[in-house]
Scaffold this active site. Structure first.
Site, PDB file in Angstrom:
ATOM      1  N   THR A   1      51.876  53.750  35.393  1.00 25.97           N
ATOM      2  CA  THR A   1      53.097  52.776  34.918  1.00 25.97           C
ATOM      3  C   THR A   1      54.160  53.611  34.379  1.00 25.97           C
ATOM      4  O   THR A   1      55.300  53.365  34.039  1.00 25.97           O
ATOM      5  CB  THR A   1      52.909  51.632  33.964  1.00 25.97           C
ATOM      6  OG1 THR A   1      51.984  52.352  32.851  1.00 25.97           O
ATOM      7  CG2 THR A   1      51.752  50.699  34.785  1.00 25.97           C
TER       8      THR A   1
ATOM      9  N   LYS B   1      49.016  48.498  42.575  1.00 22.72           N
ATOM     10  CA  LYS B   1      48.405  50.022  42.886  1.00 22.72           C
ATOM     11  C   LYS B   1      47.075  49.823  43.278  1.00 22.72           C
ATOM     12  O   LYS B   1      46.709  50.789  44.150  1.00 22.72           O
ATOM     13  CB  LYS B   1      48.845  50.785  41.755  1.00 22.72           C
ATOM     14  CG  LYS B   1      50.182  50.761  41.537  1.00 22.72           C
ATOM     15  CD  LYS B   1      50.820  51.582  40.029  1.00 22.72           C
ATOM     16  CE  LYS B   1      50.501  50.883  38.718  1.00 22.72           C
ATOM     17  NZ  LYS B   1      51.362  49.717  38.609  1.00 22.72           N
ATOM     18  N   THR B   2      46.294  49.464  42.460  1.00 21.48           N
ATOM     19  CA  THR B   2      44.728  49.329  42.556  1.00 21.48           C
ATOM     20  C   THR B   2      44.468  48.838  43.840  1.00 21.48           C
ATOM     21  O   THR B   2      43.611  49.393  44.623  1.00 21.48           O
ATOM     22  CB  THR B   2      43.988  48.487  41.338  1.00 21.48           C
ATOM     23  OG1 THR B   2      44.479  49.061  40.054  1.00 21.48           O
ATOM     24  CG2 THR B   2      42.438  48.611  41.503  1.00 21.48           C
TER      25      THR B   2
ATOM     26  N   ARG C   1      50.321  39.609  39.958  1.00 23.14           N
ATOM     27  CA  ARG C   1      49.249  39.489  39.150  1.00 23.14           C
ATOM     28  C   ARG C   1      49.778  38.244  37.887  1.00 23.14           C
ATOM     29  O   ARG C   1      49.054  37.547  37.800  1.00 23.14           O
ATOM     30  CB  ARG C   1      49.261  40.606  38.243  1.00 23.14           C
ATOM     31  CG  ARG C   1      47.950  40.548  37.047  1.00 23.14           C
ATOM     32  CD  ARG C   1      47.705  41.852  36.202  1.00 23.14           C
ATOM     33  NE  ARG C   1      47.322  42.741  36.965  1.00 23.14           N
ATOM     34  CZ  ARG C   1      47.525  44.044  36.412  1.00 23.14           C
ATOM     35  NH1 ARG C   1      47.931  44.217  35.324  1.00 23.14           N
ATOM     36  NH2 ARG C   1      46.841  45.171  37.370  1.00 23.14           N
TER      37      ARG C   1
ATOM     38  N   ASP D   1      43.344  55.728  37.333  1.00 23.55           N
ATOM     39  CA  ASP D   1      44.094  54.702  36.738  1.00 23.55           C
ATOM     40  C   ASP D   1      44.692  55.441  35.673  1.00 23.55           C
ATOM     41  O   ASP D   1      44.188  56.205  35.042  1.00 23.55           O
ATOM     42  CB  ASP D   1      43.552  53.507  36.455  1.00 23.55           C
ATOM     43  CG  ASP D   1      44.537  52.236  36.429  1.00 23.55           C
ATOM     44  OD1 ASP D   1      45.586  52.494  36.712  1.00 23.55           O
ATOM     45  OD2 ASP D   1      44.262  51.119  36.205  1.00 23.55           O
TER      46      ASP D   1
END
Ligand code: ADE
Length: 351
Positions: A172, A78-79, A232, A123
């Site tokens: 999330t 997302k980032t 990740r 975020d």
């Protein structure tokens, strides 16, 4: 409010407007692995195609892109997508998070310090409190905020005009966002999906190249299969395998990857100790379920939010856990994976 692109800003073609990673030291390692060009961003094709239309159309009209919301499990990018949007549009990106904006004054300060055309990235937006959220609405819609100055009878409301900006938010926990907030993301609400094993393998190969690691298809495939369909995690496991290879003075091979992952307690389905504990708890303490999430959290001493955001989506994706109207229940595959006897009548119970 005019949402026109400020004249001083030419869309960027080459130089990233966000800080460029120069040194590949340990601190900037994760940043070095983050793609800084669309062409390097693997997967999420549906979102990339939609963003391409949104950004190109806005650019052609000379407007800023509308506000965008990304949601989905952690670690899916997302980032990274937000930084790529900033680069594509030549905007500066200012980064903050829901928990960092405690008071209305914090939000007012962030918003009034933006430059025209900036992207504001928030975020964990689900962690904004209600009062702050309500100030965000007019900021997103009308480009202004109302703040109260003074106290008691002499208090007065002042309307502050904000520089035009695009809000990109990530969460999330989409279910925790109020409907009015969700509806204000007029540029779209995009759900990031788990990656395929093939995409994760490509990400691992790309990362290995950046890190100067030699890795064959067998070894990268094995890391991919245990990476929870999440870049990740894939990059984390790759780095741990590199460490293991280095201290054992070995090349990265399939055999070495298996040893390193065993040491990390990551099993053949990519489950961690916590994942296995969750399944075992449901099986041994609650006869396989259904059982409520808060009860599982108490029995495993884990945070409910972590179970819901991190463990549950993966266990469900792997077909090990199901959500029923009465709570969570393990599947036949969970018993089989843990080498436990499947109870008779399991199917009937789940229906
Ligand atoms: N590293 C992390 N996420 C990635 C992605 N989606 N594509 C390429 N490299 C990545």
């Amino acid at each position: 409010m005019s949402r026109r692109i400020p004249k001083s800003r030419e869309p960027d073609t080459d130089t990233p407007s966000v800080e460029k990673t120069v040194v590949i030291g340990d601190v900037s390692l994760d940043q070095a692995l983050r793609p800084s060009k669309w062409a390097d961003y693997i997967g999420q094709e549906h979102i990339k195609n939609n963003l391409h239309v949104l950004l190109t159309a806005a650019k052609e009209r000379g407007h800023l892109p509308e506000h965008i919301l990304f949601y989905g499990p952690p670690g899916l990018g997302k980032t990274t997508l937000s930084y790529l949007i900033a680069k594509e549009t030549g905007a500066q990106i200012k980064v903050t998070s829901g928990p960092a904006i405690e008071k209305v004054g914090d939000l007012a300060s962030v918003l009034t310090n933006l430059s025209p055309g900036d992207i504001l990235f928030i975020d964990e937006i689900h962690r904004l409190n209600k009062t702050v959220e309500e100030v965000l609405y007019p900021a997103m819609e009308a480009g202004s905020i109302d703040i109260i100055i003074g106290k008691g009878p002499s208090a007065r409301t002042v309307q502050l005009e904000l520089p035009p900006f695009t809000l990109i938010a990530a969460t999330t926990r989409i279910a925790l966002l109020s409907a009015p907030l969700r509806s204000r993301f007029s540029g779209g609400v995009y759900r990031l999906e788990f990656y395929t094993n093939e995409e994760i393998s490509r990400i691992i190969k790309r990362s290995a190249k950046i890190l100067g690691i030699d890795i064959d298809t067998e070894a990268s495939g094995e890391i991919a299969r245990r990476s929870r369909f999440t870049p990740r995690t894939a990059n984390y496991l790759l780095k741990r395998c590199r460490d293991y290879a280095q201290i054992n003075k070995k090349e990265i091979s399939l055999a070495m990857v298996l040893e390193a992952l065993k040491l990390l307690n990551i099993d053949s389905m990519g489950l961690t100790i916590t994942d296995r504990q969750i399944l075992e708890t449901i099986i041994h303490k609650f006869s396989g379920g259904p059982v409520g999430l808060s009860t599982i959290a108490a029995a495993t001493s884990e945070e409910e939010a972590t179970l819901e955001e991190v463990n549950e989506p993966y266990l469900m994706q792997m077909g090990l856990l199901e959500r029923t109207a009465r709570g969570r229940a393990v599947t036949r595959l969970a018993y089989e994976h843990l080498s436990l006897q499947v109870p008779e009548g399991l199917q009937e119970k789940l229906l």
